[in-house]
Design a protein around this motif. Structure first.
Motif, PDB file in Angstrom:
ATOM      1  N   THR A 152      45.888   7.295  14.894  1.00  0.00           N
ATOM      2  CA  THR A 152      44.828   8.294  14.939  1.00  0.00           C
ATOM      3  C   THR A 152      43.696   7.856  14.029  1.00  0.00           C
ATOM      4  OG1 THR A 152      45.867   9.552  13.174  1.00  0.00           O
ATOM      5  CG2 THR A 152      46.368  10.212  15.424  1.00  0.00           C
ATOM      6  N   PRO A 153      42.458   8.151  14.389  1.00  0.00           N
ATOM      7  CA  PRO A 153      41.336   7.831  13.507  1.00  0.00           C
ATOM      8  C   PRO A 153      41.437   8.606  12.186  1.00  0.00           C
ATOM      9  CG  PRO A 153      40.558   8.356  15.708  1.00  0.00           C
ATOM     10  CD  PRO A 153      42.021   8.679  15.661  1.00  0.00           C
ATOM     11  N   GLU A 154      40.773   8.114  11.180  1.00  0.00           N
ATOM     12  CA  GLU A 154      40.872   8.679   9.829  1.00  0.00           C
ATOM     13  C   GLU A 154      40.462  10.161   9.741  1.00  0.00           C
ATOM     14  OE1 GLU A 154      42.006   9.072   6.108  1.00  0.00           O
ATOM     15  OE2 GLU A 154      42.367   7.303   7.321  1.00  0.00           O
ATOM     16  N   PRO A 155      39.366  10.605  10.363  1.00  0.00           N
ATOM     17  CA  PRO A 155      39.035  12.041  10.225  1.00  0.00           C
ATOM     18  C   PRO A 155      40.124  12.963  10.767  1.00  0.00           C
ATOM     19  CG  PRO A 155      37.194  10.848  11.194  1.00  0.00           C
ATOM     20  CD  PRO A 155      38.333   9.893  11.119  1.00  0.00           C
ATOM     21  N   TYR A 156      40.774  12.557  11.854  1.00  0.00           N
ATOM     22  CA  TYR A 156      41.818  13.396  12.427  1.00  0.00           C
ATOM     23  C   TYR A 156      43.069  13.384  11.563  1.00  0.00           C
ATOM     24  CZ  TYR A 156      38.879  13.336  16.561  1.00  0.00           C
ATOM     25  OH  TYR A 156      37.831  13.458  17.419  1.00  0.00           O
ATOM     26  N   GLY A 157      43.355  12.259  10.951  1.00  0.00           N
ATOM     27  CA  GLY A 157      44.506  12.186  10.059  1.00  0.00           C
ATOM     28  C   GLY A 157      44.327  13.060   8.828  1.00  0.00           C
ATOM     29  N   ALA A 158      43.087  13.137   8.339  1.00  0.00           N
ATOM     30  CA  ALA A 158      42.804  13.968   7.170  1.00  0.00           C
ATOM     31  C   ALA A 158      42.849  15.454   7.514  1.00  0.00           C
ATOM     32  CB  ALA A 158      41.440  13.614   6.590  1.00  0.00           C
ATOM     33  N   LEU A 159      42.603  15.808   8.757  1.00  0.00           N
ATOM     34  CA  LEU A 159      42.618  17.206   9.163  1.00  0.00           C
ATOM     35  C   LEU A 159      43.999  17.711   9.555  1.00  0.00           C
ATOM     36  CD1 LEU A 159      39.399  17.554  11.340  1.00  0.00           C
ATOM     37  CD2 LEU A 159      39.852  18.592   9.142  1.00  0.00           C
ATOM     38  N   SER A 160      44.982  16.833   9.601  1.00  0.00           N
ATOM     39  CA  SER A 160      46.290  17.243  10.115  1.00  0.00           C
ATOM     40  C   SER A 160      46.961  18.295   9.239  1.00  0.00           C
ATOM     41  CB  SER A 160      47.200  16.030  10.279  1.00  0.00           C
ATOM     42  OG  SER A 160      47.529  15.488   9.019  1.00  0.00           O
ATOM     43  N   VAL A 181      48.817  23.997   8.292  1.00  0.00           N
ATOM     44  CA  VAL A 181      48.882  25.181   7.420  1.00  0.00           C
ATOM     45  C   VAL A 181      48.176  26.367   8.064  1.00  0.00           C
ATOM     46  CG1 VAL A 181      48.140  26.098   5.192  1.00  0.00           C
ATOM     47  CG2 VAL A 181      49.149  23.828   5.320  1.00  0.00           C
ATOM     48  N   THR A 182      47.008  26.141   8.648  1.00  0.00           N
ATOM     49  CA  THR A 182      46.269  27.220   9.303  1.00  0.00           C
ATOM     50  C   THR A 182      47.057  27.780  10.483  1.00  0.00           C
ATOM     51  OG1 THR A 182      44.197  26.161   8.676  1.00  0.00           O
ATOM     52  CG2 THR A 182      44.085  27.849  10.379  1.00  0.00           C
ATOM     53  N   GLY A 183      47.706  26.916  11.236  1.00  0.00           N
ATOM     54  CA  GLY A 183      48.521  27.368  12.354  1.00  0.00           C
ATOM     55  C   GLY A 183      49.673  28.247  11.915  1.00  0.00           C
ATOM     56  N   ILE A 184      50.347  27.849  10.845  1.00  0.00           N
ATOM     57  CA  ILE A 184      51.468  28.642  10.327  1.00  0.00           C
ATOM     58  C   ILE A 184      50.974  29.996   9.820  1.00  0.00           C
ATOM     59  CG2 ILE A 184      53.196  28.757   8.497  1.00  0.00           C
ATOM     60  CD1 ILE A 184      53.565  25.730   8.863  1.00  0.00           C
ATOM     61  N   VAL A 185      49.842  29.997   9.127  1.00  0.00           N
ATOM     62  CA  VAL A 185      49.293  31.256   8.607  1.00  0.00           C
ATOM     63  C   VAL A 185      48.915  32.197   9.755  1.00  0.00           C
ATOM     64  CG1 VAL A 185      47.310  32.249   7.382  1.00  0.00           C
ATOM     65  CG2 VAL A 185      48.529  30.313   6.402  1.00  0.00           C
ATOM     66  N   LEU A 186      48.338  31.667  10.831  1.00  0.00           N
ATOM     67  CA  LEU A 186      47.973  32.515  11.967  1.00  0.00           C
ATOM     68  C   LEU A 186      49.198  33.087  12.668  1.00  0.00           C
ATOM     69  CD1 LEU A 186      44.971  30.619  13.583  1.00  0.00           C
ATOM     70  CD2 LEU A 186      44.931  32.765  12.330  1.00  0.00           C
ATOM     71  N   VAL A 187      50.252  32.292  12.793  1.00  0.00           N
ATOM     72  CA  VAL A 187      51.472  32.808  13.428  1.00  0.00           C
ATOM     73  C   VAL A 187      52.095  33.905  12.573  1.00  0.00           C
ATOM     74  CG1 VAL A 187      53.824  32.180  14.082  1.00  0.00           C
ATOM     75  CG2 VAL A 187      51.935  30.733  14.761  1.00  0.00           C
ATOM     76  N   ILE A 188      52.108  33.721  11.263  1.00  0.00           N
ATOM     77  CA  ILE A 188      52.655  34.748  10.372  1.00  0.00           C
ATOM     78  C   ILE A 188      51.781  36.001  10.411  1.00  0.00           C
ATOM     79  CG2 ILE A 188      53.092  35.316   7.948  1.00  0.00           C
ATOM     80  CD1 ILE A 188      53.991  32.387   7.606  1.00  0.00           C
ATOM     81  N   THR A 189      50.469  35.824  10.443  1.00  0.00           N
ATOM     82  CA  THR A 189      49.552  36.960  10.490  1.00  0.00           C
ATOM     83  C   THR A 189      49.701  37.739  11.797  1.00  0.00           C
ATOM     84  OG1 THR A 189      47.994  35.719   9.138  1.00  0.00           O
ATOM     85  CG2 THR A 189      47.135  37.632  10.278  1.00  0.00           C
ATOM     86  N   SER A 190      50.018  37.063  12.882  1.00  0.00           N
ATOM     87  CA  SER A 190      50.150  37.759  14.171  1.00  0.00           C
ATOM     88  C   SER A 190      51.313  38.744  14.164  1.00  0.00           C
ATOM     89  CB  SER A 190      50.328  36.749  15.303  1.00  0.00           C
ATOM     90  OG  SER A 190      51.613  36.172  15.262  1.00  0.00           O
ATOM     91  N   ASN A 191      52.274  38.568  13.272  1.00  0.00           N
ATOM     92  CA  ASN A 191      53.395  39.505  13.195  1.00  0.00           C
ATOM     93  C   ASN A 191      52.976  40.887  12.701  1.00  0.00           C
ATOM     94  OD1 ASN A 191      55.396  37.818  14.161  1.00  0.00           O
ATOM     95  ND2 ASN A 191      55.648  36.861  12.174  1.00  0.00           N
ATOM     96  N   PHE A 192      51.844  40.979  12.039  1.00  0.00           N
ATOM     97  CA  PHE A 192      51.369  42.267  11.544  1.00  0.00           C
ATOM     98  C   PHE A 192      50.609  43.057  12.606  1.00  0.00           C
ATOM     99  CE2 PHE A 192      51.737  39.678   7.672  1.00  0.00           C
ATOM    100  CZ  PHE A 192      52.660  40.461   7.001  1.00  0.00           C
ATOM    101  N   TYR A 193      50.358  42.467  13.755  1.00  0.00           N
ATOM    102  CA  TYR A 193      49.648  43.126  14.843  1.00  0.00           C
ATOM    103  C   TYR A 193      50.623  43.495  15.952  1.00  0.00           C
ATOM    104  CZ  TYR A 193      45.238  41.826  12.709  1.00  0.00           C
ATOM    105  OH  TYR A 193      44.187  41.706  11.851  1.00  0.00           O
ATOM    106  N   LYS A 194      51.565  44.317  15.635  1.00  0.00           N
ATOM    107  CA  LYS A 194      52.529  44.777  16.634  1.00  0.00           C
ATOM    108  C   LYS A 194      52.133  46.159  17.121  1.00  0.00           C
ATOM    109  CE  LYS A 194      56.402  42.043  15.211  1.00  0.00           C
ATOM    110  NZ  LYS A 194      57.808  42.001  14.913  1.00  0.00           N
ATOM    111  N   GLN A 195      52.499  46.447  18.363  1.00  0.00           N
ATOM    112  CA  GLN A 195      52.197  47.755  18.936  1.00  0.00           C
ATOM    113  C   GLN A 195      53.105  48.804  18.315  1.00  0.00           C
ATOM    114  OE1 GLN A 195      52.597  47.376  23.151  1.00  0.00           O
ATOM    115  NE2 GLN A 195      50.648  46.339  23.382  1.00  0.00           N
ATOM    116  N   VAL A 196      52.518  49.963  18.104  1.00  0.00           N
ATOM    117  CA  VAL A 196      53.276  51.074  17.547  1.00  0.00           C
ATOM    118  C   VAL A 196      54.062  51.719  18.676  1.00  0.00           C
ATOM    119  CG1 VAL A 196      53.114  53.281  16.367  1.00  0.00           C
ATOM    120  CG2 VAL A 196      51.544  51.436  15.787  1.00  0.00           C
TER     121      VAL A 196
END
Length: 69
Positions: free
Chosen positions: A34-42, A47-62
């Protein structure tokens, strides 16, 4: 996915997509050339993906419980 709201579903699928992209761009465990910019963004993508998945658990239907009195 029936129990999440629309925002929760969007956060979940966006988080999975970002996690997968970060996992693929990681030079140690994903694509080797992979080119260097993409390797640095990995790591931020993972981390952002994990945080979004965890955050989605708080948006459950009542669950509405209707009882006849």
């Amino acid at each position: 996915m029936k129990k999440r709201t629309k925002i929760g579903k969007i956060l979940y699928y966006t988080g999975i997509l970002l996690f997968a992209a970060g996992f693929a761009f990681n030079q140690r465990i994903g694509i080797a050339d992979t080119p260097e910019p993409y390797g640095a963004l990995s790591l931020p993508l993972i981390v952002t993906g994990i945080v979004l998945v965890i955050t989605s658990n708080f948006y459950k239907q009542v669950k509405e419980n209707k009882q006849d009195v």
